[in-house]
Write an enzyme that holds these catalytic residues in place. Structure first.
Site, PDB file in Angstrom:
ATOM      1  N   PRO A  13       0.785  -1.204   0.064  1.00 26.40           N
ATOM      2  CA  PRO A  13      -0.032  -0.061  -0.045  1.00 26.40           C
ATOM      3  C   PRO A  13       0.744   1.321   0.081  1.00 26.40           C
ATOM      4  O   PRO A  13       1.693   1.179   0.722  1.00 26.40           O
ATOM      5  CB  PRO A  13      -0.819  -0.051   1.544  1.00 26.40           C
ATOM      6  CG  PRO A  13      -0.889  -1.504   1.696  1.00 26.40           C
ATOM      7  CD  PRO A  13       0.402  -2.038   0.846  1.00 26.40           C
ATOM      8  N   ASN A  14       0.463   2.121  -0.894  1.00 26.98           N
ATOM      9  CA  ASN A  14       0.862   3.618  -0.933  1.00 26.98           C
ATOM     10  C   ASN A  14       2.305   3.809  -1.670  1.00 26.98           C
ATOM     11  O   ASN A  14       2.744   4.761  -1.958  1.00 26.98           O
ATOM     12  CB  ASN A  14       0.748   4.360   0.665  1.00 26.98           C
ATOM     13  CG  ASN A  14      -0.376   4.430   1.204  1.00 26.98           C
ATOM     14  OD1 ASN A  14      -1.204   4.799   0.421  1.00 26.98           O
ATOM     15  ND2 ASN A  14      -0.506   3.820   2.215  1.00 26.98           N
ATOM     16  N   ARG A  21       5.515  11.032  -2.292  1.00 24.55           N
ATOM     17  CA  ARG A  21       4.965  10.569  -1.021  1.00 24.55           C
ATOM     18  C   ARG A  21       6.060  10.878   0.228  1.00 24.55           C
ATOM     19  O   ARG A  21       7.031  10.191   0.102  1.00 24.55           O
ATOM     20  CB  ARG A  21       4.637   9.190  -0.812  1.00 24.55           C
ATOM     21  CG  ARG A  21       4.135   8.739   0.502  1.00 24.55           C
ATOM     22  CD  ARG A  21       3.969   7.236   0.580  1.00 24.55           C
ATOM     23  NE  ARG A  21       3.689   6.938   1.841  1.00 24.55           N
ATOM     24  CZ  ARG A  21       3.707   5.693   2.382  1.00 24.55           C
ATOM     25  NH1 ARG A  21       4.509   4.553   1.632  1.00 24.55           N
ATOM     26  NH2 ARG A  21       3.419   5.376   3.505  1.00 24.55           N
ATOM     27  N   TYR A  26      10.815   9.108   2.460  1.00 26.44           N
ATOM     28  CA  TYR A  26      11.001   7.850   1.345  1.00 26.44           C
ATOM     29  C   TYR A  26      11.999   8.266   0.158  1.00 26.44           C
ATOM     30  O   TYR A  26      11.967   7.547  -0.651  1.00 26.44           O
ATOM     31  CB  TYR A  26       9.651   7.482   1.075  1.00 26.44           C
ATOM     32  CG  TYR A  26       8.739   7.031   2.095  1.00 26.44           C
ATOM     33  CD1 TYR A  26       9.121   5.947   3.001  1.00 26.44           C
ATOM     34  CD2 TYR A  26       7.829   7.576   2.367  1.00 26.44           C
ATOM     35  CE1 TYR A  26       8.340   5.548   3.938  1.00 26.44           C
ATOM     36  CE2 TYR A  26       6.706   7.379   3.591  1.00 26.44           C
ATOM     37  CZ  TYR A  26       7.329   5.925   4.267  1.00 26.44           C
ATOM     38  OH  TYR A  26       6.652   5.665   5.600  1.00 26.44           O
ATOM     39  N   ASN A  78       8.548  -5.351   0.158  1.00 30.30           N
ATOM     40  CA  ASN A  78       8.096  -4.058   1.038  1.00 30.30           C
ATOM     41  C   ASN A  78       6.400  -4.092   1.064  1.00 30.30           C
ATOM     42  O   ASN A  78       5.733  -3.593  -0.043  1.00 30.30           O
ATOM     43  CB  ASN A  78       8.773  -2.991   0.211  1.00 30.30           C
ATOM     44  CG  ASN A  78       8.497  -1.677   1.221  1.00 30.30           C
ATOM     45  OD1 ASN A  78       7.706  -1.764   2.004  1.00 30.30           O
ATOM     46  ND2 ASN A  78       8.981  -0.480   0.829  1.00 30.30           N
ATOM     47  N   ALA A  81       2.571  -0.560   5.289  1.00 29.02           N
ATOM     48  CA  ALA A  81       2.184  -0.541   6.660  1.00 29.02           C
ATOM     49  C   ALA A  81       1.618  -1.845   7.026  1.00 29.02           C
ATOM     50  O   ALA A  81       1.583  -2.400   8.089  1.00 29.02           O
ATOM     51  CB  ALA A  81       1.164   0.642   6.658  1.00 29.02           C
ATOM     52  N   HIS A  84       3.423  -4.065   9.325  1.00 26.92           N
ATOM     53  CA  HIS A  84       3.110  -4.060  11.004  1.00 26.92           C
ATOM     54  C   HIS A  84       1.872  -4.564  11.510  1.00 26.92           C
ATOM     55  O   HIS A  84       1.562  -4.468  12.738  1.00 26.92           O
ATOM     56  CB  HIS A  84       3.194  -2.551  11.358  1.00 26.92           C
ATOM     57  CG  HIS A  84       4.381  -1.729  10.567  1.00 26.92           C
ATOM     58  ND1 HIS A  84       5.724  -2.440  10.988  1.00 26.92           N
ATOM     59  CD2 HIS A  84       4.294  -0.756   9.845  1.00 26.92           C
ATOM     60  CE1 HIS A  84       6.445  -1.469  10.014  1.00 26.92           C
ATOM     61  NE2 HIS A  84       5.691  -0.493   9.455  1.00 26.92           N
ATOM     62  N   GLU A 102      12.453  -9.025   3.445  1.00 21.63           N
ATOM     63  CA  GLU A 102      11.618  -7.793   3.919  1.00 21.63           C
ATOM     64  C   GLU A 102      12.493  -6.661   3.551  1.00 21.63           C
ATOM     65  O   GLU A 102      13.783  -6.552   4.009  1.00 21.63           O
ATOM     66  CB  GLU A 102      11.457  -7.998   5.128  1.00 21.63           C
ATOM     67  CG  GLU A 102      10.418  -6.431   5.602  1.00 21.63           C
ATOM     68  CD  GLU A 102      10.182  -6.615   7.261  1.00 21.63           C
ATOM     69  OE1 GLU A 102      10.540  -7.572   7.889  1.00 21.63           O
ATOM     70  OE2 GLU A 102       9.488  -5.720   7.744  1.00 21.63           O
ATOM     71  N   HIS A 104      12.570  -2.201   3.572  1.00 20.11           N
ATOM     72  CA  HIS A 104      12.094  -0.978   3.627  1.00 20.11           C
ATOM     73  C   HIS A 104      12.820   0.127   3.238  1.00 20.11           C
ATOM     74  O   HIS A 104      13.926   0.044   3.433  1.00 20.11           O
ATOM     75  CB  HIS A 104      11.554  -0.717   5.164  1.00 20.11           C
ATOM     76  CG  HIS A 104      10.764  -1.790   5.652  1.00 20.11           C
ATOM     77  ND1 HIS A 104       9.354  -1.584   5.102  1.00 20.11           N
ATOM     78  CD2 HIS A 104      10.864  -2.904   6.522  1.00 20.11           C
ATOM     79  CE1 HIS A 104       8.583  -2.661   5.861  1.00 20.11           C
ATOM     80  NE2 HIS A 104       9.552  -3.376   6.593  1.00 20.11           N
ATOM     81  N   ARG A 111      11.270   4.736  13.952  1.00 26.64           N
ATOM     82  CA  ARG A 111      10.082   5.653  13.656  1.00 26.64           C
ATOM     83  C   ARG A 111       9.167   5.640  14.872  1.00 26.64           C
ATOM     84  O   ARG A 111       9.729   4.963  15.866  1.00 26.64           O
ATOM     85  CB  ARG A 111       9.634   5.625  12.245  1.00 26.64           C
ATOM     86  CG  ARG A 111      10.781   5.897  11.110  1.00 26.64           C
ATOM     87  CD  ARG A 111      10.111   5.742   9.747  1.00 26.64           C
ATOM     88  NE  ARG A 111       9.149   6.526   9.641  1.00 26.64           N
ATOM     89  CZ  ARG A 111       8.250   6.407   8.398  1.00 26.64           C
ATOM     90  NH1 ARG A 111       8.451   5.571   7.752  1.00 26.64           N
ATOM     91  NH2 ARG A 111       7.068   7.028   8.420  1.00 26.64           N
TER      92      ARG A 111
END
Ligand code: DQA
Length: 146
Positions: A13-14, A21, A26, A78, A81, A84, A102, A104, A111
């Site tokens: 997502p996103n 963004r 990022y 990736n 969200a 999590h 994984e 990121h 964060r």
């Protein structure tokens, strides 16, 4: 000649909004910029990549199953969200034998507290985080050596 080993690169997502963004977190590369560099790197490593993005959890799960069915060498994931929150992704990664790395862009551990737990990380082969877009290339290097 045999086809080169395939690495799936799945984005959640996103991540379609990369580049615009929160660039201070990022970076300014778009997902297409990253895909272009990964294609070049994959060729140099004797690999092929299949890079995809979806805002929908079920697509990511279907693609993880597909990666195993296609006998992919590895998956770079990736999950945004969903990393999590998603027990379903945790189960999907556990359910396949294909190693999942994984990835990121940011370092979630540095964060907000809600980003510190990773369901994906609990079942991933390894995690690369905090190196921005370079992380995808580092993960592909790792995948090549699995
Ligand atoms: C992210 C980190 C996640 O916490 C966040 O929800 C994202 C992007 C990253 O690449 O840094 O969407 O996965």
């Amino acid at each position: 000649m045999a086809a080169p080993p395939l690495v799936y690169v799945l984005n959640g997502p996103n991540l379609n909004l990369l580049g615009m963004r929160e660039p201070e977190i990022y970076g300014s590369d778009t997902l297409d910029d990253i895909a272009g560099r990964l294609e070049d790197k994959a060729k140099a490593l004797g690999l092929a990549i299949d890079m995809r993005q979806s805002n929908h959890e079920g697509h990511l799960i279907d693609w993880l199953h597909e990666a195993q069915a296609k006998e992919a060498k590895a998956v770079l994931l990736n999950a945004g969200a969903l990393t999590h929150t998603s027990l379903a992704l945790y189960d999907a990664v556990r359910a396949i034998r294909t190693p999942v790395i994984e990835v990121h862009l940011s370092n979630p551990a540095a964060r907000e507290g809600f980003r510190h737990h990773s369901y994906v990380g609990m079942v991933a082969k390894g995690v690369i985080a905090g190196f921005g877009a370079l992380g995808y290339e580092l993960a592909l290097d790792a995948a090549a050596r699995l």
